[in-house]
Design an enzyme around this catalytic site. Sequence first.
Site, PDB file in Angstrom:
ATOM      1  CB  SER A 151      -0.953  -0.058   1.192  1.00 20.26           C
ATOM      2  OG  SER A 151      -2.036   0.825   1.030  1.00 20.26           O
ATOM      3  CG  ASP A 184      -6.159  -4.757  -3.169  1.00 16.57           C
ATOM      4  OD1 ASP A 184      -6.295  -3.880  -2.292  1.00 16.57           O
ATOM      5  OD2 ASP A 184      -5.075  -5.301  -3.419  1.00 16.57           O
ATOM      6  CG  HIS A 225      -5.394  -3.333   0.911  1.00 17.48           C
ATOM      7  ND1 HIS A 225      -4.973  -2.873  -0.317  1.00 17.48           N
ATOM      8  CD2 HIS A 225      -4.784  -2.525   1.838  1.00 17.48           C
ATOM      9  CE1 HIS A 225      -4.153  -1.839  -0.153  1.00 17.48           C
ATOM     10  NE2 HIS A 225      -4.028  -1.610   1.140  1.00 17.48           N
TER      11      HIS A 225
END
Length: 320
Positions: free
Chosen positions: A142, A272, A299
């Site tokens: 991320s 995601d 995610h």
Amino acid sequence: MFRRPFSNFFASKGNIFRKRTTMSAATTTPKDIDGKIDFKHNGETFQTYFKRFGDLENRKNVPLIVLHGGPGLVHNYLVPFAELATKYDIPVILYDQLGNGKSTHLREKPPTFWNIDLFIDELINLINHFGIQDGFSLAGHSWGGILASEFEVRRQPAGLKRLILSDSLAASSLWNQSNGQLLANFPDDVKQGIMGGMKDPAAFFHALKEFHAVHGCTIRPVPDYYWYTLDQVFGADGDPTVAGAPIMQNWTIIDRLNLVRVPTFVINGKKDISQDFVVQPFFDKIQKVKWVTFENSSHSPFIEETERYMKLASEFLTGN
């Protein structure tokens, strides 16, 4: 979904084909070594907390440094990466970025203090501390993918061998667009809680948990270390200083991705937050790249499909 066959990594971009996968649980955490490193910045000395898995002295493979998300989260939810050390003999280093977790907290610093170059300098300090500047790989999850890609583009580190961009983003506008699309499917209280931000911390954290239960981590029960990571920022005793800084405001790396020199592995999950269009520029612009979408993940595919994730990551990192 495979975007490029693994056996033909450096070939021209090939056809897309799907492959179903099964979900697996995270493995037992091996023994680790942890500690704190002094980080000197603009005349001040801070400390970076780290956790290391595997032997750096007698290693057979290049070590991997894993960069946590946020900005503002902590390393704990990345513990499944330790499987790379125990099963594939790839040393792994996790750490809490400055302002987070067990590293130095700096609530008094102004928002302008928190910037990408600060975190790059901290990463370089960590690399030098372990004496691995001549050979290391990075995996960024991320926000960690932003940090990893910016490090490569801005500093062109000679020792960087391979790059994993996991569930990341190529521009904040794409990330915001994805969040808006996904949030539209939730009840009004979740929408209002998210949109209200930290003006009402309790409502925001409740909404964030509802959102992440669908698009953050889908295994049940959700591991305690996943919620713990969010709690360190948004919980009653959390520190939202870094998360509240405008580090990602109007950020993009799309027009600089041609500067990525090293082989890159792009990863996302079918559910995601980093939807396909959020990571597509990585695949379009980076020359030596492959992309896998984990069909049973959101995610956190390294949690949701740990065994397969680590197998593919190890093959990529070792060039097999």
